[in-house]
Design a protein around this motif. Structure first.
Motif, mmCIF file in Angstrom:
data_model
loop_
_atom_site.group_PDB
_atom_site.id
_atom_site.type_symbol
_atom_site.label_atom_id
_atom_site.label_comp_id
_atom_site.label_asym_id
_atom_site.label_seq_id
_atom_site.Cartn_x
_atom_site.Cartn_y
_atom_site.Cartn_z
ATOM 1 N N SER A 34 0.953 -1.140 0.159
ATOM 2 C CA SER A 34 0.039 -0.025 0.061
ATOM 3 C C SER A 34 0.826 1.203 -0.141
ATOM 4 O O SER A 34 1.810 1.380 0.838
ATOM 5 C CB SER A 34 -0.946 0.030 1.152
ATOM 6 N N VAL A 35 0.932 2.222 -1.002
ATOM 7 C CA VAL A 35 1.625 3.125 -1.152
ATOM 8 C C VAL A 35 0.844 4.460 -1.362
ATOM 9 O O VAL A 35 -0.130 4.393 -1.864
ATOM 10 C CB VAL A 35 2.612 3.027 -2.394
ATOM 11 N N GLY A 36 1.592 5.500 -0.848
ATOM 12 C CA GLY A 36 0.979 6.799 -0.997
ATOM 13 C C GLY A 36 1.834 7.885 -0.203
ATOM 14 O O GLY A 36 2.626 7.545 0.524
ATOM 15 N N GLN A 37 1.623 9.096 -0.037
ATOM 16 C CA GLN A 37 0.771 9.743 -1.179
ATOM 17 C C GLN A 37 1.424 10.074 -2.416
ATOM 18 O O GLN A 37 2.654 10.224 -2.404
ATOM 19 C CB GLN A 37 0.300 11.162 -0.716
ATOM 20 N N LEU A 38 0.833 9.487 -3.581
ATOM 21 C CA LEU A 38 1.614 9.415 -4.862
ATOM 22 C C LEU A 38 1.770 10.823 -5.270
ATOM 23 O O LEU A 38 1.144 11.692 -5.347
ATOM 24 C CB LEU A 38 0.839 8.587 -5.956
ATOM 25 N N PRO A 39 2.816 11.006 -6.040
ATOM 26 C CA PRO A 39 3.332 12.519 -6.361
ATOM 27 C C PRO A 39 2.306 13.047 -7.377
ATOM 28 O O PRO A 39 1.605 12.203 -8.216
ATOM 29 C CB PRO A 39 4.649 12.298 -6.974
ATOM 30 N N THR A 40 2.302 14.423 -7.504
ATOM 31 C CA THR A 40 1.376 14.949 -8.783
ATOM 32 C C THR A 40 2.150 15.511 -9.919
ATOM 33 O O THR A 40 1.390 16.092 -10.551
ATOM 34 C CB THR A 40 0.501 16.027 -7.974
ATOM 35 N N ASP A 41 3.485 15.765 -9.711
ATOM 36 C CA ASP A 41 4.603 16.192 -10.465
ATOM 37 C C ASP A 41 5.112 15.048 -11.314
ATOM 38 O O ASP A 41 6.194 15.451 -11.942
ATOM 39 C CB ASP A 41 5.275 17.177 -9.768
ATOM 40 N N ALA A 42 4.606 14.106 -11.463
ATOM 41 C CA ALA A 42 5.445 13.053 -12.254
ATOM 42 C C ALA A 42 4.396 12.305 -12.996
ATOM 43 O O ALA A 42 3.203 12.104 -12.278
ATOM 44 C CB ALA A 42 6.452 12.180 -11.360
ATOM 45 N N ASP A 43 4.876 11.492 -14.108
ATOM 46 C CA ASP A 43 4.110 10.622 -14.934
ATOM 47 C C ASP A 43 4.100 9.285 -14.691
ATOM 48 O O ASP A 43 3.469 8.321 -15.161
ATOM 49 C CB ASP A 43 4.156 10.968 -16.195
ATOM 50 N N GLU A 44 5.280 8.921 -13.764
ATOM 51 C CA GLU A 44 5.606 7.587 -13.672
ATOM 52 C C GLU A 44 6.506 7.500 -12.176
ATOM 53 O O GLU A 44 7.100 8.450 -11.889
ATOM 54 C CB GLU A 44 6.293 6.918 -14.588
ATOM 55 N N LEU A 45 6.413 6.570 -11.747
ATOM 56 C CA LEU A 45 7.549 5.947 -10.639
ATOM 57 C C LEU A 45 8.334 4.892 -11.032
ATOM 58 O O LEU A 45 7.560 3.746 -11.282
ATOM 59 C CB LEU A 45 6.783 5.660 -9.183
ATOM 60 N N VAL A 46 9.508 4.790 -10.997
ATOM 61 C CA VAL A 46 10.432 3.825 -11.382
ATOM 62 C C VAL A 46 11.013 3.190 -10.143
ATOM 63 O O VAL A 46 11.477 3.885 -9.339
ATOM 64 C CB VAL A 46 11.375 4.398 -12.159
ATOM 65 N N PHE A 47 10.657 1.650 -9.995
ATOM 66 C CA PHE A 47 11.275 1.069 -8.972
ATOM 67 C C PHE A 47 12.421 0.184 -9.456
ATOM 68 O O PHE A 47 12.623 -0.130 -10.846
ATOM 69 C CB PHE A 47 10.299 0.168 -8.647
ATOM 70 N N LYS A 48 13.364 -0.121 -8.872
ATOM 71 C CA LYS A 48 14.596 -0.835 -9.092
ATOM 72 C C LYS A 48 14.483 -2.236 -8.351
ATOM 73 O O LYS A 48 14.324 -2.320 -6.975
ATOM 74 C CB LYS A 48 15.861 -0.317 -8.827
ATOM 75 N N ALA A 49 14.566 -3.347 -8.919
ATOM 76 C CA ALA A 49 14.582 -4.657 -8.084
ATOM 77 C C ALA A 49 15.603 -5.623 -8.472
ATOM 78 O O ALA A 49 15.789 -5.872 -9.546
ATOM 79 C CB ALA A 49 13.066 -5.280 -8.579
ATOM 80 N N LEU A 50 15.714 -6.210 -7.406
ATOM 81 C CA LEU A 50 17.078 -7.381 -7.583
ATOM 82 C C LEU A 50 16.411 -8.411 -7.037
ATOM 83 O O LEU A 50 15.829 -8.632 -5.866
ATOM 84 C CB LEU A 50 18.166 -6.555 -6.765
ATOM 85 N N GLN A 51 16.365 -9.544 -7.983
ATOM 86 C CA GLN A 51 16.064 -10.888 -7.803
ATOM 87 C C GLN A 51 17.126 -11.858 -7.681
ATOM 88 O O GLN A 51 17.868 -12.305 -8.568
ATOM 89 C CB GLN A 51 15.028 -11.264 -9.036
ATOM 90 N N THR A 52 17.205 -12.530 -6.474
ATOM 91 C CA THR A 52 18.285 -13.429 -6.007
ATOM 92 C C THR A 52 17.666 -14.757 -6.021
ATOM 93 O O THR A 52 16.577 -15.020 -5.608
ATOM 94 C CB THR A 52 18.865 -12.975 -4.576
ATOM 95 N N TYR A 53 18.533 -15.674 -6.749
ATOM 96 C CA TYR A 53 18.253 -16.975 -6.851
ATOM 97 C C TYR A 53 19.054 -17.859 -5.910
ATOM 98 O O TYR A 53 20.090 -17.258 -5.370
ATOM 99 C CB TYR A 53 18.562 -17.458 -8.189
ATOM 100 N N SER A 54 18.656 -19.009 -5.545
ATOM 101 C CA SER A 54 19.276 -20.020 -4.750
ATOM 102 C C SER A 54 20.533 -20.511 -5.155
ATOM 103 O O SER A 54 21.445 -21.206 -4.348
ATOM 104 C CB SER A 54 18.434 -21.295 -4.629
ATOM 105 N N ASP A 55 21.035 -20.066 -6.311
ATOM 106 C CA ASP A 55 22.151 -20.654 -6.708
ATOM 107 C C ASP A 55 23.481 -19.411 -6.821
ATOM 108 O O ASP A 55 24.282 -19.136 -7.251
ATOM 109 C CB ASP A 55 22.388 -21.099 -8.313
ATOM 110 N N ASP A 56 22.633 -18.198 -5.991
ATOM 111 C CA ASP A 56 23.436 -16.976 -5.867
ATOM 112 C C ASP A 56 23.599 -16.106 -7.065
ATOM 113 O O ASP A 56 24.086 -14.938 -7.118
ATOM 114 C CB ASP A 56 24.854 -17.322 -5.321
#
Length: 249
Positions: free
Chosen positions: A125-147
């Motif tokens: 659940s996220v907020g308050q979302l900005p009014t001066d932007a057209d998108e929010l960019v997230f960065k995700a790191l996905q770690t596997y069991s083989d490192d």
């Protein structure tokens, strides 16, 4: 019948193609992909496991530092532990009459597993979302069991080719244009929608029963007609046989 069989074969073929093509296009994404500017929204990170010989065991999500969110609340995911990290804001923001000087900068899920051929959603659940932007960019790191660590951080360019590991993006649209993706804390509206959905389900159920009843009645009628016609045919055959025997005599 031939057309139906052809459609079935085509559907199975298309499904098979999608099945084999799916992993090549699967990537970490935000669901739903849009939310209203200035509002609150419940989103989820959809994380597919792209490997055949390893499980996903960790997900790290870094939020956009240019547009800090003062409220980020993760929903519990069975089997997973979650850690929320915050950082100090250069400029405090006002919310609900309070001055807030920190915002969530990173969310990390560990302890669980996403097995090969499966995916997992991590709701927020996220907020308050900005009014001066057209998108929010997230960065995700996905770690596997083989490192192995897959970094979903590449920016996408409008009109350009999608990068190999695109960063998850939440599109921000004007109020009323998100198609109900936002969470506006409107309980009355939610109750009304729930009642409407319930009414629609009841109506649909009644129509289904009516349809089933009509089909059953039709089947019974046809069955009775068939019996009558069959009996008439037998009687006609017996009568014809008697006439032939009388003529022969």
């Amino acid at each position: 019948m031939r057309a139906a069989r052809a459609s079935l074969v085509a559907g199975v073929t298309a499904g098979g193609l999608l099945l084999f093509a799916g992993p090549a296009f699967a990537h970490v994404s935000v669901q739903p992909g849009t939310a209203e500017k200035g509002g609150w929204s419940t989103i989820a990170l959809k994380v597919p496991n792209e490997k055949d010989n390893a499980s996903t065991v960790k997900l790290e999500l870094t939020l956009d530092p240019k547009h800090p969110l003062v409220s980020v609340m993760p929903q519990a995911v069975p089997g997973w532990d979650v850690k929320v990290e915050k950082t100090k804001l250069d400029k405090p923001v006002q919310m609900h009459g309070k001055s807030i000087d920190e915002a969530v900068s990173k969310v990390t899920w560990t302890g669980g597993k996403i097995e090969p051929g499966q995916f997992q959603q991590f709701p927020l659940s996220v907020g308050q979302l900005p009014t001066d932007a057209d998108e929010l960019v997230f960065k995700a790191l996905q770690t596997y069991s083989d490192d192995d660590v897959v970094r979903w951080i590449d920016p996408s360019k409008p009109g350009g080719e999608e990068p190999e590991h695109p960063a998850p993006v939440l599109k921000l649209v004007a109020k009323g244009a998100a198609g109900g993706a936002g969470d506006h804390h409107d309980d009355a509206k939610g109750d009304k929608d729930a009642k409407s959905d319930k009414g629609d389900k009841v109506t649909a159920t009644a129509e289904e029963k009516k349809s089933d009843g009509g089909s059953d009645t039709t089947a019974r009628t046809l069955g009775v007609v068939g019996i009558v016609v069959g009996a008439a045919g037998i009687a006609f055959g017996v009568l014809a046989g008697r006439r032939r025997r009388d003529s022969a005599a």
